[in-house]
Design an enzyme around this catalytic site. Structure first.
Site, PDB file in Angstrom:
ATOM      1  N   ASP A 290       0.862  -1.164   0.000  1.00 10.16           N
ATOM      2  CA  ASP A 290       0.000   0.000   0.000  1.00 10.16           C
ATOM      3  C   ASP A 290       0.912   1.230   0.000  1.00 10.16           C
ATOM      4  O   ASP A 290       2.125   1.128   0.144  1.00 10.16           O
ATOM      5  CB  ASP A 290      -0.966  -0.009   1.197  1.00 10.16           C
TER       6      ASP A 290
HETATM    7  C1  BGC Z   1      -4.823   3.463   0.037  1.00 12.22           C
HETATM    8  C2  BGC Z   1      -5.066   2.470  -1.071  1.00 12.22           C
HETATM    9  C3  BGC Z   1      -4.863   3.136  -2.414  1.00 12.22           C
HETATM   10  C4  BGC Z   1      -3.470   3.739  -2.462  1.00 12.22           C
HETATM   11  C5  BGC Z   1      -3.158   4.416  -3.783  1.00 12.22           C
HETATM   12  C6  BGC Z   1      -3.513   4.197  -0.133  1.00 12.22           C
HETATM   13  O1  BGC Z   1      -3.387   5.232   0.774  1.00 12.22           O
HETATM   14  O2  BGC Z   1      -4.845   2.773   1.262  1.00 12.22           O
HETATM   15  O3  BGC Z   1      -6.358   1.949  -0.971  1.00 12.22           O
HETATM   16  O4  BGC Z   1      -5.054   2.210  -3.435  1.00 12.22           O
HETATM   17  O5  BGC Z   1      -3.365   4.697  -1.434  1.00 12.22           O
HETATM   18  O6  BGC Z   1      -3.839   5.588  -3.947  1.00 12.22           O
END
Ligand code: BGC
Length: 745
Positions: A290
């Site tokens: 993530d």
């Molecule tokens: C979120 C994800 C997301 C990623 C990219 C993260 O902060 O938890 O769900 O896909 O950012 O934007």
């Protein structure tokens, strides 16, 4: 007998090893692509390989704590195998050109983006979509989203989010399918098929990503990014099955979650990423971290330095680093130091290249960069119509006293409240490239329908204490036959990093309803929200309550359809609505306890509160219609199901006993009465969304096989146990129409 390795054995082993190396590895199952991938792997330096495992964000649009870097320089140096937040056919072409034309091997990048409930045409938030219980409509919405996103240069969506959410304080409940594992599985499958279609190499299909692996929704106290402690049994019964369904549906990628799971952060967790995902489930795609979750291993306290974090995450099974910028050059050094194996780097890169091959990028890196197509696709009339249709299927009618809804076409309407004219709020959190300018608000759609029979007054803000607009709202109400009050949460009150400790209507909205109530006019309260709210104290302040969630670009026309009765509400709650925050976590498929509360009555020394009923305000699966549905005559094809038998059928007669043609979601629950471990008081095992004309009667049949009754037994093997089962069919999880059968060995 002792085993001995003889010289003959050694010779045989080395022949096998040489042969294995010269046979192209089956990365994709397509020989041409596999040869190309192996050729690239053979030519790449270690540095170039590690570069493929790096994902950088576009600097002009970020979805996490921003870090800065010269992205162009990174691409030129072959240090970026992927980027996120790059949108637009022209812009993606520009960046891809650098990757393809200005690097030694010309490997194209893969562009990822959060296409969560639409790209530019915004559909209802995922939680709202779940309330539709309409798998076809959900899949169709993802097909459209994939078409729009791919036309704008995107190859990969960070969706579906399949985290089970039982705590509405957690703001990311909005992004998922709610509290139920069975419903979550059906929706996960529909979404993946919608995004990926049958052929990923087509220019309108995109790679999906199952996230956030795993148990992210179990954050303690509903606080985002917080610790989770979940037993292996609960993981396997409740939190993991939707992810498993994603693997079975062919999802191309997984995202490792932020949270600490039982002492090991998910982004450093080989039990999740290797034992479960690779060994048990046989997942063949790749795993991305993530945003910054590799770097966060330092703050979790399982890595002392960035280099340490890269080692821990990669060795646990996180193959691509989203925005921590820690894989390059640390993994190169770590390989040289013998702390990361070069072979595991090669395998990770092979998996990333396989995704690129399947998307058709190795054949044509510019397949998704056609500006003419982008123009024709984005916000097309068909897309907007689909958004309207899905939105109206998601609304849940909680209460409808005196038939306040639908309103008469010739009625004078007072449209009030802070969310009646809220172009940005209606598209909710994670709205992709959704632009409030495209939104058709409720105010605009009501004006088009009711003309000069509409009076509008905002009344108050969502969150401030300003009550100066009350007088106008009350004056508007006095002029009208019926008040439609649009209240709830703004778009920035749910989603990532937006947990709440209180779940009532924020700001002065309850007070506004109380003022409107004094006019004596019938009131329909329409609630925009990204989660279950606690509405008990405000329920008497309106006659009708309709939950809208955040309905998307076409909220206005969809709401008009329902408020005027052109479409009868058919949504059902995908999450339990509690009476109070104190009841949380509250979900329908809980265990019975040794001292269950009898028939909803509080009894001393039973499992109940001294100051609240146990029951929720509205149970999972609940939702009224303008019509009335009755269920009766439950019958089973047999009273006994033998292990070898194919199935048992449970049939009920469903009748539309009201005066309106309408849709109903018939739900089927099962209870396993005695097991080697305790079992939930009931579990959803099937549902059907049906359209019945007024007065129409129809037999509805659900089928159960022994496999549907399997669970993780006391010895942690998965299978069935003989015994008695109860079945329930009805319009919500409190369904009382029941029968029973016995499962025999
Ligand atoms: C979120 C994800 C997301 C990623 C990219 C993260 O902060 O938890 O769900 O896909 O950012 O934007």
């Amino acid at each position: 007998m002792k085993s001995r390795i003889t010289p003959v054995c050694l010779l045989l082993l080395s022949v096998i090893a040489v042969f294995a190396q010269s046979t192209p590895e089956a990365w994709t199952g397509n020989a041409r692509w596999d040869v190309r991938i192996n050729d690239l792997l053979g030519k790449m330096t270690l540095e170039e390989k590690v570069g493929q495992l790096v994902q950088l964000s576009s600097q002009d649009f970020v979805t996490g704590p921003a870090t800065s870097s010269d992205v162009m320089a990174e691409i030129r140096a072959s240090h970026a195998g992927s980027m996120l937040n790059v949108t637009g056919a022209a812009y993606s072409r520009k960046l891809q050109t650098v990757a393809v034309k200005e690097t030694r091997l010309g490997v194209p990048m893969i562009f990822g983006y959060d296409v969560i409930h639409g790209f530019r045409t915004v559909f209802p938030i995922p939680l709202g979509q779940a309330a539709s219980f309409d798998m076809q409509a959900i899949e169709a919405s993802e097909r459209i989203s994939a078409n729009e996103a791919t036309s704008a240069g995107i190859h990969w969506t960070f969706s579906p989010m399949v985290d089970i959410a039982r705590d509405p304080r957690w703001g990311r409940m909005a992004e998922g399918s709610g509290e139920d594992t069975y419903l979550g599985i059906q929706i996960a499958k529909a979404r993946i098929h919608g995004f990926q279609g049958d052929d990923l190499s087509k220019n309108d299909t995109m790679l999906a990503c199952a996230k956030h692996f795993a148990a992210y929704g179990a954050a303690q106290a509903g606080r985002d990014y917080f610790t989770t402690e979940v037993s292996e049994r609960t993981m396997r019964e409740d939190y993991l099955p939707p992810f498993r369904a994603c693997v079975d549906a062919g999802v191309g990628s997984f995202m490792a979650a932020f949270n600490d799971l039982n002492g090991l952060p998910a982004s450093a967790n080989p039990w999740l990423l290797k034992t479960i995902l690779r060994q048990e489930w046989g997942f063949r795609g790749f795993v991305v971290s993530d945003w910054g979750s590799v770097n966060e291993l330092k703050y979790h306290g399982v890595a002392a330095t960035g280099k340490d974090a890269a080692r821990v995450a990669f060795n646990a099974g996180v193959e691509m680093d989203m925005e921590s910028k820690l894989y390059y050059p640390n993994l190169v050094t770590l390989v040289k130091e013998g702390l990361v194996s070069e072979e595991s780097i090669r395998v990770a890169v092979g998996r990333v290249l396989a995704a690129k091959a399947k998307l058709g990028l190795l054949d044509d890196p510019f397949r998704y960069t056609d500006e003419a197509r982008e123009k024709a696709t984005i916000l097309s009339p068909d897309n907007l119509e689909a958004a309207r249709d899905l939105a109206r299927r998601t609304f849940v009618l909680l209460q409808n006293l005196n038939g306040t809804l639908p309103v008469k076409k010739d009625a004078k309407i007072a449209l009030v409240g802070p969310l009646a004219d809220a172009a940005k709020d209606q598209i909710g959190c994670w709205h992709g490239r959704g632009d409030p300018k495209d939104s058709v608000t409720l105010r605009a759609a009501f004006a088009a329908t009711f003309g000069d029979r509409l009076v509008y007054a905002r009344g108050c803000d969502v969150r401030s204490d300003d009550t100066s607009g009350f007088a106008d709202a009350v004056a508007a109400a006095k002029k009208a036959d019926v008040v439609v009050a649009v209240v709830g949460e703004s778009e920035d009150m749910s989603g990532e990093g937006h947990s709440r400790a209180e779940l009532g209507l924020p700001g002065r909205q309850a007070q506004l309803l109380a003022e409107l109530r004094k006019t004596g006019k019938p009131i329909a309260a329409l609630v925009m929200c990204g989660r279950a709210l606690t509405l008990e104290s405000v329920l008497p302040l309106a006659d009708s309550w309709l939950v809208l969630w955040h309905p998307g670009t076409m909220a206005g026309p969809a709401v008009v359809d329902v408020v005027t009765g052109a479409y009868s509400p058919s949504g059902k709650l995908p999450v339990t609505f509690p009476r109070s925050v104190g009841q949380i976590p509250i979900f329908y498929n809980h265990k019975n306890t040794g001292r269950p509360q009898p028939a909803g009555e509080r009894v001393q020394y039973r499992s109940n509160y001294i100051d609240s009923p146990n029951s929720p305000l509205f149970p999972f699966g609940f939702g009224l219609s303008y019509s009335k549905f009755t269920y009766d005559n439950l019958r089973l094809s047999s009273k006994k199901l033998r292990e070898g038998d194919a199935e048992i059928k449970v049939t009920v007669t469903l009748k539309n006993a009201g005066n309106v043609d309408a849709d109903e979601v018939a739900q089927f629950y099962v209870r396993d009465l005695v097991g080697s471990v305790t079992r939930p008081v009931r579990e959803l095992k099937g549902f059907q969304k049906l359209h019945l004309k007024k007065g129409e009667k129809r037999d509805v049949t659900f089928t159960l096989t022994p496999a549907d009754l399997a669970f993780w037994r006391a010895d942690m093997t998965y299978g069935t146990e003989p015994g008695r089962f109860e079945v329930f069919v009805g319009g919500d999880s409190d369904a009382t129409l029941s029968g029973s059968f016995e499962l025999l060995k």
